[in-house]
Write a protein that holds these residues in place. Structure first.
Motif, mmCIF file in Angstrom:
data_model
loop_
_atom_site.group_PDB
_atom_site.id
_atom_site.type_symbol
_atom_site.label_atom_id
_atom_site.label_comp_id
_atom_site.label_asym_id
_atom_site.label_seq_id
_atom_site.Cartn_x
_atom_site.Cartn_y
_atom_site.Cartn_z
ATOM 1 N N ALA A 131 11.562 -33.535 0.098
ATOM 2 C CA ALA A 131 10.451 -33.137 1.615
ATOM 3 C C ALA A 131 10.615 -31.475 0.984
ATOM 4 O O ALA A 131 11.061 -31.283 0.164
ATOM 5 C CB ALA A 131 11.347 -33.093 2.736
ATOM 6 N N GLY A 132 9.762 -30.650 0.747
ATOM 7 C CA GLY A 132 9.080 -29.108 1.070
ATOM 8 C C GLY A 132 8.972 -29.582 -0.204
ATOM 9 O O GLY A 132 8.647 -28.126 -1.109
ATOM 10 N N VAL A 133 8.368 -30.675 -0.967
ATOM 11 C CA VAL A 133 7.981 -30.234 -2.751
ATOM 12 C C VAL A 133 6.444 -30.395 -2.198
ATOM 13 O O VAL A 133 5.797 -31.300 -2.943
ATOM 14 C CB VAL A 133 8.827 -31.215 -3.975
ATOM 15 C CG1 VAL A 133 8.088 -30.441 -4.788
ATOM 16 C CG2 VAL A 133 10.655 -30.131 -3.611
ATOM 17 N N GLN A 134 5.708 -29.693 -3.745
ATOM 18 C CA GLN A 134 4.004 -30.269 -2.603
ATOM 19 C C GLN A 134 3.742 -30.456 -4.442
ATOM 20 O O GLN A 134 4.379 -29.483 -5.674
ATOM 21 C CB GLN A 134 3.462 -29.297 -2.450
ATOM 22 C CG GLN A 134 1.635 -29.511 -2.541
ATOM 23 C CD GLN A 134 1.370 -28.402 -2.078
ATOM 24 O OE1 GLN A 134 1.596 -27.563 -1.176
ATOM 25 N NE2 GLN A 134 -0.385 -28.578 -1.463
ATOM 26 N N ILE A 135 3.506 -31.247 -4.853
ATOM 27 C CA ILE A 135 3.457 -31.219 -6.545
ATOM 28 C C ILE A 135 1.297 -31.622 -6.291
ATOM 29 O O ILE A 135 0.988 -32.747 -6.385
ATOM 30 C CB ILE A 135 3.420 -32.179 -7.335
ATOM 31 C CG1 ILE A 135 5.448 -31.910 -7.053
ATOM 32 C CG2 ILE A 135 3.927 -32.444 -8.650
ATOM 33 C CD1 ILE A 135 6.296 -33.186 -7.606
ATOM 34 N N SER A 136 0.484 -30.902 -7.533
ATOM 35 C CA SER A 136 -0.393 -31.117 -7.237
ATOM 36 C C SER A 136 -0.872 -30.782 -9.352
ATOM 37 O O SER A 136 -0.390 -29.827 -9.945
ATOM 38 C CB SER A 136 -1.454 -29.455 -7.020
ATOM 39 O OG SER A 136 -1.316 -28.675 -7.394
ATOM 40 N N GLN A 137 -1.801 -31.753 -9.550
ATOM 41 C CA GLN A 137 -2.274 -31.748 -11.325
ATOM 42 C C GLN A 137 -3.583 -31.233 -11.217
ATOM 43 O O GLN A 137 -4.537 -31.999 -10.746
ATOM 44 C CB GLN A 137 -1.770 -32.455 -11.342
ATOM 45 C CG GLN A 137 -2.161 -32.716 -13.051
ATOM 46 C CD GLN A 137 -1.127 -34.066 -13.572
ATOM 47 O OE1 GLN A 137 -0.909 -35.217 -13.672
ATOM 48 N NE2 GLN A 137 -1.218 -34.270 -14.654
ATOM 49 N N SER A 138 -3.769 -31.096 -12.260
ATOM 50 C CA SER A 138 -5.381 -30.418 -12.336
ATOM 51 C C SER A 138 -5.406 -31.624 -13.237
ATOM 52 O O SER A 138 -5.287 -32.474 -14.398
ATOM 53 C CB SER A 138 -5.746 -29.249 -13.123
ATOM 54 O OG SER A 138 -5.411 -28.885 -14.203
ATOM 55 N N ASN A 139 -7.346 -32.018 -13.147
ATOM 56 C CA ASN A 139 -7.526 -33.121 -14.003
ATOM 57 C C ASN A 139 -8.398 -32.966 -15.211
ATOM 58 O O ASN A 139 -9.178 -33.739 -15.797
ATOM 59 C CB ASN A 139 -8.803 -34.089 -12.860
ATOM 60 C CG ASN A 139 -7.934 -35.177 -11.581
ATOM 61 O OD1 ASN A 139 -6.359 -35.362 -12.019
ATOM 62 N ND2 ASN A 139 -8.152 -35.272 -10.761
ATOM 63 N N THR A 140 -7.874 -31.807 -14.767
ATOM 64 C CA THR A 140 -8.974 -31.179 -16.202
ATOM 65 C C THR A 140 -8.021 -31.765 -18.080
ATOM 66 O O THR A 140 -7.022 -31.546 -17.829
ATOM 67 C CB THR A 140 -9.684 -29.923 -16.490
ATOM 68 O OG1 THR A 140 -7.830 -29.020 -16.357
ATOM 69 C CG2 THR A 140 -10.515 -28.999 -15.233
ATOM 70 N N LEU A 141 -8.857 -31.603 -18.972
ATOM 71 C CA LEU A 141 -8.178 -31.700 -19.776
ATOM 72 C C LEU A 141 -7.549 -30.270 -20.741
ATOM 73 O O LEU A 141 -7.975 -29.079 -20.251
ATOM 74 C CB LEU A 141 -9.271 -31.396 -21.338
ATOM 75 C CG LEU A 141 -9.056 -31.725 -22.435
ATOM 76 C CD1 LEU A 141 -8.142 -33.044 -22.984
ATOM 77 C CD2 LEU A 141 -9.619 -32.175 -23.935
ATOM 78 N N GLY A 142 -6.131 -30.317 -20.089
ATOM 79 C CA GLY A 142 -5.119 -29.710 -20.831
ATOM 80 C C GLY A 142 -4.882 -28.792 -19.409
ATOM 81 O O GLY A 142 -4.167 -27.556 -19.888
ATOM 82 N N GLY A 143 -4.877 -29.350 -18.520
ATOM 83 C CA GLY A 143 -5.149 -28.452 -17.242
ATOM 84 C C GLY A 143 -2.927 -28.655 -16.572
ATOM 85 O O GLY A 143 -2.290 -29.926 -17.892
ATOM 86 N N SER A 144 -3.017 -28.076 -16.161
ATOM 87 C CA SER A 144 -0.583 -28.104 -15.587
ATOM 88 C C SER A 144 -0.773 -27.949 -15.145
ATOM 89 O O SER A 144 -1.743 -28.932 -13.559
ATOM 90 C CB SER A 144 -1.035 -26.369 -15.808
ATOM 91 O OG SER A 144 -1.087 -26.037 -14.806
ATOM 92 N N THR A 145 0.342 -28.709 -14.154
ATOM 93 C CA THR A 145 0.962 -29.498 -12.637
ATOM 94 C C THR A 145 1.299 -28.329 -11.889
ATOM 95 O O THR A 145 2.218 -27.621 -13.006
ATOM 96 C CB THR A 145 1.955 -30.310 -13.011
ATOM 97 O OG1 THR A 145 1.486 -31.330 -13.723
ATOM 98 C CG2 THR A 145 2.647 -30.877 -11.558
ATOM 99 N N ASN A 146 0.853 -28.264 -10.681
ATOM 100 C CA ASN A 146 1.993 -26.812 -10.117
ATOM 101 C C ASN A 146 2.689 -27.799 -8.936
ATOM 102 O O ASN A 146 2.223 -28.354 -8.409
ATOM 103 C CB ASN A 146 0.534 -26.579 -9.117
ATOM 104 C CG ASN A 146 0.884 -25.268 -8.551
ATOM 105 O OD1 ASN A 146 2.584 -24.177 -9.099
ATOM 106 N ND2 ASN A 146 0.323 -24.171 -7.544
ATOM 107 N N VAL A 147 4.043 -27.675 -8.814
ATOM 108 C CA VAL A 147 5.032 -27.143 -8.372
ATOM 109 C C VAL A 147 5.384 -26.320 -7.149
ATOM 110 O O VAL A 147 5.925 -25.321 -7.877
ATOM 111 C CB VAL A 147 6.119 -27.851 -9.238
ATOM 112 C CG1 VAL A 147 7.782 -28.451 -8.670
ATOM 113 C CG2 VAL A 147 5.788 -29.126 -10.801
#
Length: 169
Positions: free
Chosen positions: A147-163
């Motif tokens: 709970a309280g963790v939001q994880i988003s990932q970009s679908n572009t080539l070489g994109g990063s994950t934001n936590v």
């Protein structure tokens, strides 16, 4: 005029000596079995200067001769102190302690507490929870489990994950 030029020459030469006092020290952090200790922290004891070693235990820091380097790691190793000498390359051996790290509680930046001492509920995620997922990305494996963790990932080539842990601030 001659006094000004001679004073300027003396100042320039003395500035060269002042800048030459610090040198770049490169080194490696290993354990008793000569295995690298990844991401160990190396800092100069008398100042705030510090770096982290890479995954192979290699580091590079600026220090003066006679400074004391404090090397520590999270992996259950006792901290070591090394005095900088005339060599530009050093190898630091950390001795393992008998205690093993069982869990990490993330509270705030720079605040460390054991799980029993926090005044609020602390969720636990085990290694089996992360490894049972079909995703190869550890951040995506943790998605929806804490709970309280939001994880988003970009679908572009070489994109990063934001936590993001408990809000944007």
């Amino acid at each position: 005029m001659r006094k000004c030029l001679s004073l300027l020459a003396v100042l320039l030469l003395s500035m060269g000596c002042v800048f030459a006092q610090q040198k770049t020290i490169t080194g490696r952090v290993v354990d008793a079995q000569n295995q690298p200790v990844p991401f160990a922290s190396v800092r100069v004891k008398s100042s705030k200067a510090g770096v982290a070693a890479d995954a192979d235990g290699n580091f590079s820091i600026k220090a003066k001769v006679g400074d004391i380097l404090v090397v520590s790691a999270v992996t259950g190793a006792a901290p070591a102190e090394v005095t900088v000498g005339s060599d530009n390359s050093i190898t630091v051996t950390l001795q393992r302690t008998k205690s093993n790290m069982e869990e990490v509680v993330v509270t705030a930046l720079g605040v460390t507490k054991s799980r029993n001492r926090v005044a609020y509920a602390a969720q636990t995620i085990s290694g089996s929870d992360v490894s049972d997922n079909r995703s190869f990305d550890i951040a995506q494996s943790m998605s929806g489990k804490v709970a309280g963790v939001q994880i988003s990932q970009s679908n572009t080539l070489g994109g990063s994950t934001n936590v993001i842990l408990r809000g944007y601030k």
